[in-house]
Design a protein around this motif. Structure first.
Motif, PDB file in Angstrom:
ATOM      1  N   UNK A  58       0.834  -1.195   0.000  1.00 54.11           N
ATOM      2  CA  UNK A  58       0.000   0.000   0.000  1.00 54.11           C
ATOM      3  C   UNK A  58       0.872   1.249   0.000  1.00 54.11           C
ATOM      4  N   UNK A  59       0.291   2.337  -0.493  1.00 56.41           N
ATOM      5  CA  UNK A  59       0.943   3.640  -0.446  1.00 56.41           C
ATOM      6  C   UNK A  59       0.120   4.555   0.448  1.00 56.41           C
ATOM      7  N   UNK A  80       5.434  17.718   1.007  1.00 53.28           N
ATOM      8  CA  UNK A  80       5.838  17.340   2.362  1.00 53.28           C
ATOM      9  C   UNK A  80       6.073  15.848   2.550  1.00 53.28           C
ATOM     10  N   UNK A  81       6.181  15.100   1.458  1.00 56.90           N
ATOM     11  CA  UNK A  81       6.397  13.661   1.568  1.00 56.90           C
ATOM     12  C   UNK A  81       7.429  13.204   0.543  1.00 56.90           C
ATOM     13  N   UNK A  82       8.002  12.038   0.804  1.00 58.43           N
ATOM     14  CA  UNK A  82       8.839  11.412  -0.210  1.00 58.43           C
ATOM     15  C   UNK A  82       7.932  11.007  -1.367  1.00 58.43           C
ATOM     16  N   UNK A  83       8.355  11.323  -2.588  1.00 59.23           N
ATOM     17  CA  UNK A  83       7.533  11.066  -3.770  1.00 59.23           C
ATOM     18  C   UNK A  83       8.208  10.002  -4.628  1.00 59.23           C
ATOM     19  N   UNK A 124       4.635   1.847   1.360  1.00 53.67           N
ATOM     20  CA  UNK A 124       5.349   3.088   1.079  1.00 53.67           C
ATOM     21  C   UNK A 124       4.719   4.229   1.864  1.00 53.67           C
ATOM     22  N   UNK A 125       5.545   4.928   2.641  1.00 52.65           N
ATOM     23  CA  UNK A 125       5.033   5.958   3.539  1.00 52.65           C
ATOM     24  C   UNK A 125       4.905   7.336   2.936  1.00 52.65           C
TER      25      UNK A 125
END
Length: 597
Positions: free
Chosen positions: A21-22, A45-48, A63-64
């Protein structure tokens, strides 16, 4: 308006069939939608992670951050003249659909690339290739969205800097900056196959009794791939898992003369040849080997399959074992073609001792004679694992023993804090990890100059066979990237000597510090894990004392802090443990700490 979905199951966007999941997911179908996404909070504001068909991805965990996928479709044809046709395809088109489109119009150039999974956008990033042809041979222009300028840019074939399974889009200086929108291919309308000089295609003309058409070549390639590779819809895999290693000719001859005269090799440039990774894996005895639900495919050892219920960690552990066995047998380090995706960080503490280690030679104090295994402190060093990379920070004089304790099979790069012997004394022991290519080293200019003097035999024009070989990357006090992983140097003072600590995601490693400026402290804000030196109670001119380390930890306020570079005067582990506040612990050799990026 494009929708950002939370906790999206993205298993169908990969080919391994491993549930994942993402935290956030969005799919766009135009530049305008992508531009709007690039301004959203979730993007900023997140890792892409931008994905295509997912055929070269292995998620080790959910994936966070934000996952983006292109749904830009469409193929247009532009006939320049009787010899050239340009085909412009959206990045979201399936590669197999694009190849079929070309075959239907009798456009030659991509027939050898039939039945390769993935999407058009990835063909330019990966420079996909098979049977003597690579995408670079037919790519004309790559159109991209620049995430920094938020403008559309175009790169010519030359500007893309294509290499074996490589392109500028994978280089550390631009990795993740450009999202492919469309790819323009230069094809031929004569329908004559581009190449019949590789592998089983060499005999195709003889078997058919005539010169084959591009449709016949594509059919032959498809049949070959189906006979060797599993169908992702039936058995999860990423296709070829490892790159074919490129080695010096003398290295190849050593293998050939060592009882392996049948080793397949192909010219790959002046003085180098490309070896078959599948052959190496097979000869290493890995065909059919299984770790959990992951298995080396019995029909093609270059492929790792999901044999049922595999996790990303199963696949990773199996790939590590393949690398270990091939290295043991052939002294060659295989490199994955698959990208490992995770936002976690695993830190293995290799050593926590001061410059003399603990116990100290000739000392009979209660620490040096302690039976507590946590009081046996080798010289300070850590191994950081994240994003499919293994990074060693400081090869200490005890590195050989540390590597043996860990059964360490592979290192991707080395980060050096400074050139004092207790932090670089293990450089010569890196030789097994250099193997067929130079080990990347990241270090300050002064450290580089010092090591060139002290290890001059490693840097001679004609080095003695078997010495470790390095690729020295001199870094300034600013962020740099290794395979897309951002690493932030943190300059600290070691007495009067400026040295580096390193921050990776929300983890930072600081050793041998006696002072950190306010400017550098800003780089250490919002940490999850901090490992920091705490030599002893008594003040030292070049190291934090216990009280100074505690003050720095309170100032930086990480979620968790661990003390390292402990001499015997720091006391026993149990004594230190009883003195530190909640959230702070003395580190110990062999300890594993988990953090996040």
């Amino acid at each position: 308006m494009v929708e950002i979905i939370e906790n999206k199951d993205i298993t169908s966007f990969t080919t391994f069939g491993i549930p994942v999941k993402a935290r956030y997911f969005a799919e766009y179908s135009s530049e305008r939608e992508l531009l709007a996404l690039s301004r959203k909070e979730e993007f900023l504001n997140n890792e892409v992670l931008h994905i295509g068909g997912g055929s070269n991805l292995l998620f080790l965990e959910d994936f966070g951050g934000l996952v983006l996928h292109s749904a830009i479709k469409g193929i247009k044809e532009y006939r320049k003249d009787d010899e050239t046709v340009y085909a412009i395809a959206g990045a979201g088109e399936k590669w197999t659909d694009f190849v079929d489109w070309c075959l239907e119009r009798n456009l030659a150039g991509v027939e050898n690339l039939a039945h390769i999974p993935g999407e058009v956008g990835a063909s330019a990033i990966q420079n996909v290739g098979a049977y003597g042809v690579e995408a670079k041979d037919v790519i004309h222009v790559v159109e991209c969205f620049d995430t920094q300028t938020r403008k559309t840019v175009r790169f010519s074939n030359e500007e893309c800097r294509f290499g074996y399974r490589d392109s500028m889009f994978k280089k550390d200086d631009v990795r993740g900056r450009y999202y492919v929108l469309r790819v323009s291919f230069r094809l031929r309308p004569d329908g004559i196959p581009m190449s019949l000089d590789y592998g089983p295609l060499k005999s195709l003309k003889e078997r058919l009794g005539k010169y084959p058409t591009i449709q016949e070549v594509a059919r032959e390639v498809t049949n070959i791939r189906k006979s060797k590779l599993p169908e992702p819809s039936e058995t999860g895999s990423a296709g070829s898992f490892f790159k074919n290693p490129v080695v010096p000719v003398h290295f190849y001859k050593k293998i050939k003369n060592g009882g392996f005269g049948d080793v397949p090799a192909y010219p790959a440039g002046e003085g180098v040849v490309k070896l078959s990774a599948a052959w190496l894996i097979d000869k290493a005895g890995m065909k059919g080997v299984r770790f959990g639900g992951a298995m080396v495919y019995d029909r093609q050892p270059l492929v790792i399959v999901n044999a049922g219920g595999a996790s990303g960690r199963d696949v990773k552990e199996l790939s590590d074992e393949i690398i270990r066995r091939v290295r043991t047998k052939f002294y060659i380090t295989l490199k994955p073609e698959v990208n490992f995706i995770d936002t976690g960080i695993k830190i293995t503490v290799l050593g926590t001792g001061g410059s003399k280690g603990t116990p100290e030679l000739g000392c009979e104090c209660h620490v040096c004679t302690s039976d507590d295994i946590r009081d046996k402190r080798l010289r300070s060093s850590v191994l950081v694992e994240t994003a499919g990379l293994r990074l060693l920070i400081d090869p200490s004089p005890d590195f050989r023993q540390q590597a043996l304790n860990l059964r360490l099979a592979d290192i991707d790069a080395v980060l050096v804090t400074h050139s004092h012997y207790d932090h670089v004394g293990g450089f010569d022991d890196l030789r097994p990890f250099c193997g067929n290519e130079n080990m990347p080293i990241y270090l300050r200019a002064d450290v580089n100059a010092d090591l060139h003097r002290r290890l001059d035999y490693c840097f001679r024009e004609h080095p003695y066979p078997g010495v470790p070989t390095f690729k020295m990357n001199v870094i300034d006090n600013k962020p740099f990237y290794i395979n897309g992983l951002k690493i932030v140097p943190v300059e600290v003072m070691h007495g009067k000597l400026p040295i580096y600590g390193y921050r990776i995601g929300k983890f930072a490693y600081i050793t041998d510090a006696s002072h950190i400026s306010e400017e550098e402290k800003e780089k250490l804000e919002n940490l999850d894990v901090l490992i920091i030196n705490s030599l002893r109670d008594k003040p030292h001119f070049a190291h934090f004392s216990f009280d100074q380390a505690m003050d720095m930890i309170r100032d930086l306020s990480p979620n968790r802090a661990y003390l390292t570079h402990l001499c015997h005067e720091a006391g026993c582990h149990a004594e230190l443990e009883s003195r530190v506040p909640a959230g702070v612990s003395p580190a110990y050799d062999g300890q594993i700490i988990l953090s996040t990026r």
